[in-house]
Motif scaffolding. Structure first.
Motif, PDB file in Angstrom:
ATOM      1  N   GLY A  44       0.692  -1.075  -0.104  1.00 18.43           N
ATOM      2  CA  GLY A  44       0.330   0.166   0.123  1.00 18.43           C
ATOM      3  C   GLY A  44       0.617   1.301   0.203  1.00 18.43           C
ATOM      4  O   GLY A  44       1.964   1.251   0.235  1.00 18.43           O
ATOM      5  N   PRO A  45      -0.158   2.525   0.063  1.00 16.03           N
ATOM      6  CA  PRO A  45       0.787   3.727  -0.877  1.00 16.03           C
ATOM      7  C   PRO A  45       1.560   3.457   1.619  1.00 16.03           C
ATOM      8  O   PRO A  45       0.895   4.232   1.634  1.00 16.03           O
ATOM      9  N   GLU A  46       2.482   4.446   0.893  1.00 16.88           N
ATOM     10  CA  GLU A  46       3.077   4.929   2.277  1.00 16.88           C
ATOM     11  C   GLU A  46       3.478   6.719   2.302  1.00 16.88           C
ATOM     12  O   GLU A  46       4.346   6.876   1.271  1.00 16.88           O
ATOM     13  N   TRP A  47       3.335   7.454   3.096  1.00 17.36           N
ATOM     14  CA  TRP A  47       3.425   8.575   3.720  1.00 17.36           C
ATOM     15  C   TRP A  47       4.594   8.588   3.950  1.00 17.36           C
ATOM     16  O   TRP A  47       6.017   8.095   4.540  1.00 17.36           O
ATOM     17  N   VAL A  48       6.031   9.930   2.973  1.00 14.44           N
ATOM     18  CA  VAL A  48       6.865  10.179   3.601  1.00 14.44           C
ATOM     19  C   VAL A  48       8.018  10.868   3.885  1.00 14.44           C
ATOM     20  O   VAL A  48       8.292  10.919   4.954  1.00 14.44           O
ATOM     21  N   ALA A  49       7.708  12.240   3.533  1.00 16.68           N
ATOM     22  CA  ALA A  49       7.438  13.325   3.750  1.00 16.68           C
ATOM     23  C   ALA A  49       6.429  14.838   3.677  1.00 16.68           C
ATOM     24  O   ALA A  49       5.965  14.316   2.459  1.00 16.68           O
ATOM     25  N   LEU A  50       6.642  15.148   4.653  1.00 15.53           N
ATOM     26  CA  LEU A  50       6.002  17.291   4.851  1.00 15.53           C
ATOM     27  C   LEU A  50       6.548  18.007   4.550  1.00 15.53           C
ATOM     28  O   LEU A  50       7.580  17.736   5.640  1.00 15.53           O
ATOM     29  N   ILE A  51       6.034  18.960   3.829  1.00 14.00           N
ATOM     30  CA  ILE A  51       6.555  20.339   4.016  1.00 14.00           C
ATOM     31  C   ILE A  51       5.903  21.573   3.986  1.00 14.00           C
ATOM     32  O   ILE A  51       5.080  21.460   2.501  1.00 14.00           O
ATOM     33  N   ASN A  52       6.170  22.181   4.670  1.00 13.80           N
ATOM     34  CA  ASN A  52       4.618  23.331   4.738  1.00 13.80           C
ATOM     35  C   ASN A  52       5.255  24.258   3.729  1.00 13.80           C
ATOM     36  O   ASN A  52       6.221  24.262   3.635  1.00 13.80           O
ATOM     37  N   SER A  53       3.917  25.015   3.817  1.00 16.45           N
ATOM     38  CA  SER A  53       3.881  25.563   2.462  1.00 16.45           C
ATOM     39  C   SER A  53       5.281  26.812   2.678  1.00 16.45           C
ATOM     40  O   SER A  53       5.291  27.399   1.134  1.00 16.45           O
ATOM     41  N   GLY A  54       5.692  27.053   3.565  1.00 15.15           N
ATOM     42  CA  GLY A  54       6.899  27.761   3.855  1.00 15.15           C
ATOM     43  C   GLY A  54       8.103  27.634   2.877  1.00 15.15           C
ATOM     44  O   GLY A  54       9.270  28.082   3.315  1.00 15.15           O
ATOM     45  N   GLY A  55       8.402  26.123   4.104  1.00 15.94           N
ATOM     46  CA  GLY A  55       9.319  25.254   3.338  1.00 15.94           C
ATOM     47  C   GLY A  55      10.163  25.399   5.196  1.00 15.94           C
ATOM     48  O   GLY A  55      11.145  24.620   5.207  1.00 15.94           O
ATOM     49  N   ALA A  56       9.120  25.528   6.026  1.00 14.79           N
ATOM     50  CA  ALA A  56      10.445  26.051   7.351  1.00 14.79           C
ATOM     51  C   ALA A  56       9.777  25.012   8.209  1.00 14.79           C
ATOM     52  O   ALA A  56      10.835  24.142   9.683  1.00 14.79           O
ATOM     53  N   SER A  57       8.597  23.730   8.302  1.00 14.22           N
ATOM     54  CA  SER A  57       8.351  23.007   8.508  1.00 14.22           C
ATOM     55  C   SER A  57       8.174  21.176   7.991  1.00 14.22           C
ATOM     56  O   SER A  57       7.699  22.130   6.995  1.00 14.22           O
ATOM     57  N   ILE A  58       8.800  21.231   8.315  1.00 11.26           N
ATOM     58  CA  ILE A  58       9.422  19.535   7.542  1.00 11.26           C
ATOM     59  C   ILE A  58       9.203  18.939   8.397  1.00 11.26           C
ATOM     60  O   ILE A  58       9.823  17.601   9.604  1.00 11.26           O
ATOM     61  N   TYR A  59       8.813  17.498   7.953  1.00  7.69           N
ATOM     62  CA  TYR A  59       8.662  16.248   8.929  1.00  7.69           C
ATOM     63  C   TYR A  59       8.715  14.517   7.808  1.00  7.69           C
ATOM     64  O   TYR A  59       8.815  14.799   6.297  1.00  7.69           O
ATOM     65  N   TYR A  60       9.440  13.161   8.029  1.00  7.05           N
ATOM     66  CA  TYR A  60       9.913  13.001   7.551  1.00  7.05           C
ATOM     67  C   TYR A  60       9.205  11.283   8.265  1.00  7.05           C
ATOM     68  O   TYR A  60       9.142  11.050   9.909  1.00  7.05           O
ATOM     69  N   ALA A  61       8.871   9.960   7.153  1.00  4.16           N
ATOM     70  CA  ALA A  61       8.640   9.063   7.742  1.00  4.16           C
ATOM     71  C   ALA A  61       9.756   9.094   8.203  1.00  4.16           C
ATOM     72  O   ALA A  61      11.061   8.966   8.027  1.00  4.16           O
ATOM     73  N   ASP A  62       9.469   7.877   9.808  1.00  2.00           N
ATOM     74  CA  ASP A  62      10.962   7.091  10.610  1.00  2.00           C
ATOM     75  C   ASP A  62      11.585   6.283   9.412  1.00  2.00           C
ATOM     76  O   ASP A  62      12.938   6.111   9.522  1.00  2.00           O
ATOM     77  N   SER A  63      11.295   5.890   8.682  1.00  2.00           N
ATOM     78  CA  SER A  63      11.841   4.638   7.498  1.00  2.00           C
ATOM     79  C   SER A  63      12.843   5.754   6.408  1.00  2.00           C
ATOM     80  O   SER A  63      13.535   5.071   6.021  1.00  2.00           O
ATOM     81  N   VAL A  64      13.141   6.910   6.572  1.00  2.00           N
ATOM     82  CA  VAL A  64      13.159   8.372   5.589  1.00  2.00           C
ATOM     83  C   VAL A  64      14.367   8.845   6.144  1.00  2.00           C
ATOM     84  O   VAL A  64      15.357   9.536   5.949  1.00  2.00           O
ATOM     85  N   LYS A  65      14.229   9.437   7.582  1.00  2.00           N
ATOM     86  CA  LYS A  65      14.802   9.897   7.737  1.00  2.00           C
ATOM     87  C   LYS A  65      16.597  10.185   8.595  1.00  2.00           C
ATOM     88  O   LYS A  65      16.517   8.907   8.613  1.00  2.00           O
ATOM     89  N   GLY A  66      16.882  11.463   7.675  1.00  2.00           N
ATOM     90  CA  GLY A  66      18.182  10.993   8.041  1.00  2.00           C
ATOM     91  C   GLY A  66      18.831  10.703   6.160  1.00  2.00           C
ATOM     92  O   GLY A  66      20.456  10.638   6.484  1.00  2.00           O
ATOM     93  N   ARG A  67      17.952  10.678   5.721  1.00  2.00           N
ATOM     94  CA  ARG A  67      18.267   9.652   4.459  1.00  2.00           C
ATOM     95  C   ARG A  67      17.660  10.526   3.501  1.00  2.00           C
ATOM     96  O   ARG A  67      18.682  11.321   1.942  1.00  2.00           O
ATOM     97  N   PHE A  68      17.010  11.283   3.745  1.00  2.00           N
ATOM     98  CA  PHE A  68      16.127  11.927   2.697  1.00  2.00           C
ATOM     99  C   PHE A  68      15.567  13.419   3.039  1.00  2.00           C
ATOM    100  O   PHE A  68      16.262  13.696   4.318  1.00  2.00           O
ATOM    101  N   THR A  69      15.395  14.287   1.391  1.00  2.00           N
ATOM    102  CA  THR A  69      15.412  15.435   2.755  1.00  2.00           C
ATOM    103  C   THR A  69      14.547  16.038   1.242  1.00  2.00           C
ATOM    104  O   THR A  69      14.525  16.342  -0.056  1.00  2.00           O
TER     105      THR A  69
END
Length: 118
Positions: A44-69
């Protein structure tokens, strides 16, 4: 009409890097949070990352944290995903999605395929 077009997918060896891009059109890109979602074969689909409209708030799935930007250029209406230290389990179709709650969004790109294999 809102449109998202991903690019940059490819086949890469484990440990390699790729940068995905998502070109947005037909809506005010800078007003929206944006997400990346991926779907691996037979999963199934997996959420990877989120960035807010201004770019100041960013979140990652644990599976990609530290590797993806995740990043964005609001002047170019473009969303990015820099992927480093790629693993076989990162193999998937990667989608750009409008909004911070991708599974409630009505605007998805067509996807770009990433294959990590030796």
């Amino acid at each position: 009409e809102a449109q998202l077009v991903e690019s940059g997918g490819a086949m890469v060896q484990p440990g390699g890097s790729l940068r995905l891009s998502c070109a947005a059109s037909g809506f005010s890109f800078s007003s929206y949070d944006m997400s990346w979602v991926r779907q691996a074969p037979r999963k199934g689909p997996e959420w990877v990352a989120l960035i807010n409209s201004g770019g100041a708030s960013i979140y990652y799935a644990d599976s990609v944290k530290g590797r993806f930007t995740i990043s964005r250029d609001n002047a170019k209406d473009t969303l990015y995903l820099q992927m480093n230290s790629l693993k076989a389990e990162d193999t998937a179709l990667y989608y750009c999605v409008r909004g911070g709650d991708p599974f409630s969004s009505d605007t998805w790109g067509q996807g770009t395929r990433v294959t990590v294999s030796s």
